[in-house]
Design a protein around this motif. Structure first.
Motif, short mmCIF file in Angstrom:
data_model
loop_
_atom_site.label_atom_id
_atom_site.label_comp_id
_atom_site.label_asym_id
_atom_site.label_seq_id
_atom_site.Cartn_x
_atom_site.Cartn_y
_atom_site.Cartn_z
N ASP A 207 1.99 1.72 -4.57
CA ASP A 207 2.18 0.47 -5.30
C ASP A 207 3.56 -0.13 -5.03
OD1 ASP A 207 3.85 1.99 -6.87
OD2 ASP A 207 2.54 2.04 -8.62
N GLN A 208 4.51 0.71 -4.57
CA GLN A 208 5.81 0.16 -4.19
C GLN A 208 5.67 -0.71 -2.94
OE1 GLN A 208 9.03 0.69 -5.62
NE2 GLN A 208 7.76 1.30 -7.35
N GLU A 210 2.86 -2.14 -1.82
CA GLU A 210 2.03 -3.32 -2.10
C GLU A 210 2.80 -4.33 -2.94
OE1 GLU A 210 -1.85 -2.20 -3.52
OE2 GLU A 210 -2.42 -1.92 -1.41
N GLY A 211 3.64 -3.83 -3.87
CA GLY A 211 4.44 -4.73 -4.69
C GLY A 211 5.34 -5.60 -3.83
N MET A 212 5.95 -5.00 -2.81
CA MET A 212 6.85 -5.76 -1.94
C MET A 212 6.05 -6.70 -1.04
SD MET A 212 10.00 -6.38 -1.56
CE MET A 212 11.21 -5.17 -2.08
N LEU A 213 4.94 -6.20 -0.48
CA LEU A 213 4.12 -7.05 0.39
C LEU A 213 3.59 -8.25 -0.37
CD1 LEU A 213 2.03 -4.46 2.44
CD2 LEU A 213 3.76 -6.02 3.33
#
Lengths: 325, 273
Positions: A207-208, A210-213
């Motif tokens: 999720d880190q 995906e959060g940035m993407l």
């Protein structure tokens, strides 16, 4: 307390374990517990015994030389046992090793964890871990017959041509020397750094990423701004463990560094390291103080490595603690 | 409240200009067809809920809208997603650009643990290089936190770690982070399912406040939540070979009172799923 916790564990194991629990006698539990405790204490005892024996055997030298160890002159025949040149050699070669192996190892780990397709990443990761298992004398032989001539004929002249204005790259190029020692160490440290860093990167929750993407980052930004910061302390731990390996390596370094106790700026000059001195001189050492001084070098190295490893453990421990949250 | 009336730099104040539309969309994981033949239009400025039992493909459909589906290895998409008439899956469209215009909030709050609260809010803004308009970074972070109804709780500790907040606050921090890059559409993937009831109510209130300023699409497994918060509801169901389809899509009031499809009625009345 131990029996209590054992009971709690077997009680929570559920109905299937309940039948088994009645069959194991309390005596069996106690014997097993004793064996586990004994194994754990045995390891600690070995470390303590190692330290005590090193201390006891180097005691004659410590008494005779005293603070004289922290001088430059190493002349066993004349009764001078200064180890500063060895400490210098160890620091310089380890620094070269870390400067090269750090970026390369972390880069390889990032590639394997974030970019490489799985069917490529798995075999390459296995190869890297295999590299860590190659005996150091093999690296030493390769260093002596391949790396040293290459430094003498190509790498050395090229560095001198480009960076000759720096004291680091001045003077005659022998091939053997601190540069060769540092390079061979860097090759040996890369697998350590890469393998541990890869594990650390793979522990970064998805999720880190995906959060940035999802904020509109490129893949590169995702790696540098989400994955690397999250894995920061784990990567530092990998570097320190790699440094520990570089500090303690004797055999490969003995074969390529030239074994001359001196403190000079030029990396092309031969030098000597703390780990290589006992390995190289033990068989020819005469006299009680000489042998004892070699053991004292080992004691100093033991202390340095222990401190480096403890700090690495603490860092890795912090990293995994944060991952769990 | 006051934050909503502020005009935003860089785009018109009301989101009615931005239309999001899905045409003949199929989503795959490798060879597995996970979502099949979806056609729908999202009402600008409204809240649309996607409901359905687990594994019906509602999250997959949501992730297709901002091109996050393709981030998963071997996943790909067929069909069209049109943002203002521009197909996001056309060659040459930059997915990072798409994701900046269509923000996303995830199921589990995922603040960046090494960043402060303020740095978390500004993470996306810093990626974009220059902040939109002439607002300073401080102004952007305050505005985004106010919009996410978090400002009053964090204004005195902007330089503390984002992960020091409670779960509900972390999720609102992630909403603030998504709003800071000034998106036109906000996707929310079960944003309250990992939160306690009070935090859930706060997220739902926040959604209602953001309504009108953003086109919001929310995936939820909680039917009451869909009924409470959304203007439109789409019901999805997995059929043969675990392939999800959009069964029915209508206004929320119709979906929950007079659904046309028997399967919708069965699901809403709790007969399966």
């Amino acid at each position: 307390m131990s029996q209590e916790s054992a009971e709690v564990i077997s009680a929570t194991a559920g109905a299937s374990a309940r039948a088994a629990r009645t069959r194991i006698s309390p005596a069996g539990d106690r014997i097993f517990m004793f064996l586990l405790y004994a194994s754990a204490w045995f390891v600690l005892a070995i470390v303590a015994a190692l330290f005590l024996v090193l201390l006891q055997r180097s005691w004659p030298a410590i008494q005779t030389i005293g603070l004289g160890v922290f001088t430059q002159l190493w002349d066993p025949g004349g009764g001078h046992f200064g180890v500063l040149t060895f400490i210098y050699g160890t620091i310089v070669t380890s620094a070269i090793a870390l400067l090269i192996a750090g970026p390369v190892g972390i880069g390889a780990a990032l590639f394997l964890a974030e970019l490489a397709p799985k069917r490529l990443a798995t075999p390459v990761a296995m190869l890297i871990e295999l590299l860590a298992a190659v005996p150091s004398v093999v690296y030493g032989i390769w260093g002596l017959f391949v790396l040293v001539p290459v430094i003498r004929m190509y790498i050395g002249p090229a560095l001198q041509h480009t960076f000759g204005f720096l004291p680091l790259f001045q003077g005659p190029i022998y091939g053997v020397g601190m540069l060769a020692g540092g390079l061979i160490l860097s090759i040996m440290v890369v697998p350590t750094v890469a393998a541990i860093s890869r594990d650390v990167f793979e522990a970064v929750p998805n999720d880190q990423r995906e959060g940035m993407l999802a904020l509109g980052s490129t893949k590169w930004e995702m790696m540098t701004k989400a994955v690397l910061p999250y894995a920061r302390s784990g990567v530092v731990g990998a570097l320190v463990l790699g440094l520990g390996r570089a500090l303690g390596e004797a055999m490969a370094v003995v074969m390529v560094i030239g074994n001359k106790p001196q403190i000079v700026a030029s990396l092309f000059q031969p030098a000597y390291t703390m780990a290589s001195v006992p390995a190289n001189e033990f068989s020819e050492a005469t006299g009680k103080v000489y042998i004892s001084a070699l053991i004292e070098v080992g004691l100093l190295l033991f202390i340095v490595s222990l401190l480096v490893n403890i700090s690495a453990r603490l860092l890795v421990w912090n990293a995994s603690g944060r991952g769990r949250r | 409240m006051q934050a909503i009336q502020e005009t935003q730099p860089g785009r018109p104040a009301d989101a009615s200009a931005t239309r999001l539309e899905v045409k003949d969309l199929n989503a795959y994981y490798g060879k597995h067809l996970a979502v099949k033949g979806v056609n729908m239009q999202f009402e600008p400025g409204a809240i649309t809920a996607l409901i359905g039992p687990s594994g019906c493909g509602k999250s997959t459909l949501l992730r297709c809208l901002n091109r996050m589906h393709e981030v998963i290895p071997h996943a790909h998409v067929e069909g069209e997603v049109l943002l203002d008439g521009q197909n996001l899956y056309e060659p040459g469209v930059d997915p990072t650009d798409t994701r900046r215009r269509i923000g996303m909030v995830f199921q589990r709050p995922n603040p960046f643990p090494t960043m402060t609260i303020m740095d978390n809010v500004l993470a996306g803004v810093r990626l974009a290089g220059k902040p939109p308009g002439d607002a300073t970074l401080e102004e952007i972070s305050e505005k985004s936190l106010r919009r996410a109804a978090l400002w009053d709780e964090v204004k005195d500790k902007l330089h503390k770690a984002g992960t020091s907040l409670s779960g509900g606050q972390q999720q609102r921090l992630c909403i603030a982070r998504a709003l800071a890059v000034d998106p036109e559409v906000l996707l929310m993937d079960e944003p309250a399912s990992a939160l306690d009831p009070i935090s859930t109510v706060k997220i739902e209130e926040l959604m209602r406040e953001l309504r009108g300023a953003y086109t919001i699409i929310i995936v939820t497994h909680n039917m009451q939540q869909a009924a409470r918060c959304s203007d439109y509801t789409g019901f999805m169901l997995a059929g043969e070979a675990a392939t999800g389809e959009l069964v029915e899509f209508d206004t929320t009031s119709k979906m929950f009172t007079t659904p046309k499809e028997k399967r919708t009625e069965d699901y809403i009345t709790g007969r399966f799923g």
